[in-house]
Write an enzyme that holds these catalytic residues in place. Structure first.
Site, PDB file in Angstrom:
ATOM      1  N   ASP A   1      -1.823  -4.935  -7.642  1.00 19.43           N
ATOM      2  CA  ASP A   1      -2.806  -4.311  -6.884  1.00 19.43           C
ATOM      3  C   ASP A   1      -4.233  -4.467  -7.272  1.00 19.43           C
ATOM      4  OD1 ASP A   1      -3.285  -2.788  -4.380  1.00 19.43           O
ATOM      5  OD2 ASP A   1      -2.689  -1.026  -5.089  1.00 19.43           O
TER       6      ASP A   1
ATOM      7  N   VAL B   1      -1.815   8.395  -0.261  1.00 19.84           N
ATOM      8  CA  VAL B   1      -0.634   8.788  -0.742  1.00 19.84           C
ATOM      9  C   VAL B   1      -0.906   9.795  -1.913  1.00 19.84           C
ATOM     10  CG1 VAL B   1       1.241   8.031  -2.566  1.00 19.84           C
ATOM     11  CG2 VAL B   1       0.742   6.756  -0.685  1.00 19.84           C
TER      12      VAL B   1
END
Length: 534
Positions: free
Chosen positions: A288, A136
């Site tokens: 995360d 990303v």
């Protein structure tokens, strides 16, 4: 665009053939007319060299070949152990989100376009060579004109059309699976892809990540447990994030941590404390926390501090879910499976019409073998995973925040036991949970609850009228909603507030004081029950 879509389809087909994924498909219990398709596929007309790979490895390699969007989808799938067989989930955990960096000149152009300034006007130094690169975004080191060492995160250019195209194919595959296989329908593949779509698009907004990091930093301001880098908001944009550069030891670099004489037991226990603090105190947790996002400061090796980066994915729980989660864990470790089953029903996680005895028996069958291990070896994450797997058989609704929680807990546990193999997770967490549950019914908490309910008092008359109107209309065919989802719950809490107020008036010498203190006591007790009942 259509040409790109056709090329992508051909690419997917080649990968399916290369890794024999069609064999995995035809091993499923499909309708006869679909099984007959195996004879219509040209590449199956000729002998094929068998692959000496497990089904999980074949799927992992296929996702790697299909590129970063499929890799990230596989990483998210690996956390859904309530849906996937363990051998496949274990293989997908090995997926690495590493891709070559994009042209640094494009990075500079994008930063200048977002900031509306030349790089040299903002940074006294900007390293063209990126520090890290993922699917990303990529990260560059830099120094602000004001002297602060920072990192600059930049979203890959031209990413949205690629994501949209790959998501379109994932949705096509998911819808086909739901239509063709009853087993697949139980896994809700379209919902899984929808969750992934939200996650991946959220990661494209770096202002969201900056806000998450600021919130987490504020929650742990001045804490010896966790440090979160400062966000430089003046230079943050949707596609550019500027943060303080941190220096620490990767949490998996055990040799360096040992060389620094780090207290590994404390480090492991602090990881657990950070998790439970985020979940139960703040109801806001970094979701995360894989090893690449966690570092350790050993400035004081006897009191090591975690450093967290990359707050793109976060989770939160409602007060009701917090309460039920804590009670579930206590009931599980007491082996009170009936209580666990009842809590799942009361919380609305499984349908209200679920047969309690059958659900209790299923939970006992799955969870009792866990207690063959010593208590210190029992995994909280595995406990939640087993409970979710069992509840799925009883039509448990997908709870995205609980899935994030389970994934985060598995990561924390794995890291903790890597740092200190004798980590007793329950012994570390139990005092925290007990303290949290005591605080839930403390006078301070009750008063805070009362204050929030008093704010609703102006609406009491309308709510009472609405409630009476609903009660006058029969809805016998509708199953009762879980208590914390009923609108009537606000009315009952307000009623509790009124009882508390009335009890306080009586105790202070109200109109019925000649009857003694027992009416006041009863009213206060009823009020407390209506407000804090679970």
């Amino acid at each position: 665009m259509k040409l790109l879509a056709v090329r992508r389809l051909l690419r997917i087909q080649r990968v399916v053939i290369r890794y024999r994924l069609d064999d995995l498909l035809f091993d499923l219990p499909l309708p006869w007319f679909l099984l007959a398709l195996r004879f219509a596929l040209p590449w199956r007309w000729f002998p094929r060299k068998p692959l000496d790979l497990s089904r999980g490895a074949r799927l992992r390699l296929a996702l790697q070949d299909l590129g970063p969007i499929f890799i990230k989808f596989g990483q998210i799938l690996s956390t859904r152990r309530d849906l996937l067989p363990e051998d496949i989930a274990d293989e997908l955990m090995l997926l690495q989100d590493r891709v070559p960096p994009f042209d640094s000149q494009k990075s500079v152009a994008l930063i200048e376009a977002q900031l509306g300034k030349k790089i040299s006007d903002v940074f006294s130094r900007f390293d063209i060579e990126p520090l890290a690169s993922a699917s990303v975004a990529q990260v560059h080191a830099a120094k602000l004109k004001t002297g602060e060492e920072v990192v600059v995160k930049v979203i890959r250019p031209g990413l949205k059309p690629i994501i949209a195209q790959d998501l379109a194919w994932l949705f096509i595959l998911a819808r086909a699976a739901e239509k063709l296989s009853a087993d697949a329908r139980l896994l809700h593949p379209v919902d899984v892809v929808s969750d992934y779509e939200k996650t991946i698009y959220d990661e494209l907004d770096l202002l969201r990540e900056a806000a998450n990091a600021s919130q987490l930093k504020r929650n742990f301001e001045g804490s010896p447990l966790l440090y979160v880098p400062q966000v430089y908001w003046d230079w943050c944009r949707p596609k550019v994030l500027v943060m303080e550069r941190i220096y620490g030891i990767q949490v998996t670099d055990l040799a360096t941590l040992a060389d620094q004489r780090t207290d590994m037991k404390m480090l492991a226990e602090r990881g657990v404390e950070i998790f439970f603090t985020q979940v139960f105190r703040d109801s806001f947790f970094h979701a995360d926390m894989h090893p690449g996002n966690i570092f350790v400061s050993t400035v004081q090796p006897w009191s090591p501090q975690y450093i967290a980066i990359d707050c793109g994915i976060v989770g939160s729980l409602t007060p009701e879910d917090q309460d039920y989660l804590a009670r579930n864990l206590f009931a599980f470790f007491k082996r009170d499976y009936r209580r666990v089953a009842q809590l799942h029903i009361d919380s609305g996680w499984v349908p209200a019409e679920t047969k309690l005895n059958e659900f209790e028996a299923a939970i006992r069958t799955v969870c009792e073998p866990i207690f063959e291990k010593p208590l210190k070896d029992i995994s909280f994450g595995q406990v939640l995973m087993r409970l979710f797997q069992t509840a799925r058989r009883f039509n448990m609704e997908v709870q995205p925040q609980l899935v994030l929680l389970q994934k985060t807990l598995l990561n924390i546990e794995g890291l903790g036991r890597q740092l200190y193999p004798d980590l007793d997770l329950w012994n570390t967490a139990q005092p925290f949970l007990e303290r949290w549950m005591r605080e839930r019914v403390s006078p301070k908490a009750v008063l805070g609850n009362i204050h929030s309910q008093i704010e609703q008092l102006p609406h009491l008359a309308n709510m009472t009228r609405d409630l009476l109107e609903r009660m006058s209309q029969p809805h016998a065919a509708d199953p009762p909603a879980p208590w914390h989802k009923r609108k009537d719950d606000w009315f009952l809490r307000l009623l509790g507030t009124a009882h508390l107020g009335g009890g306080a008036v009586l105790a202070a010498g109200g109109p019925l004081h000649e009857l003694g203190h027992w009416p006041a006591g009863i009213m206060i007790a009823v009020g407390l029950y209506l407000i804090v009942r679970r």
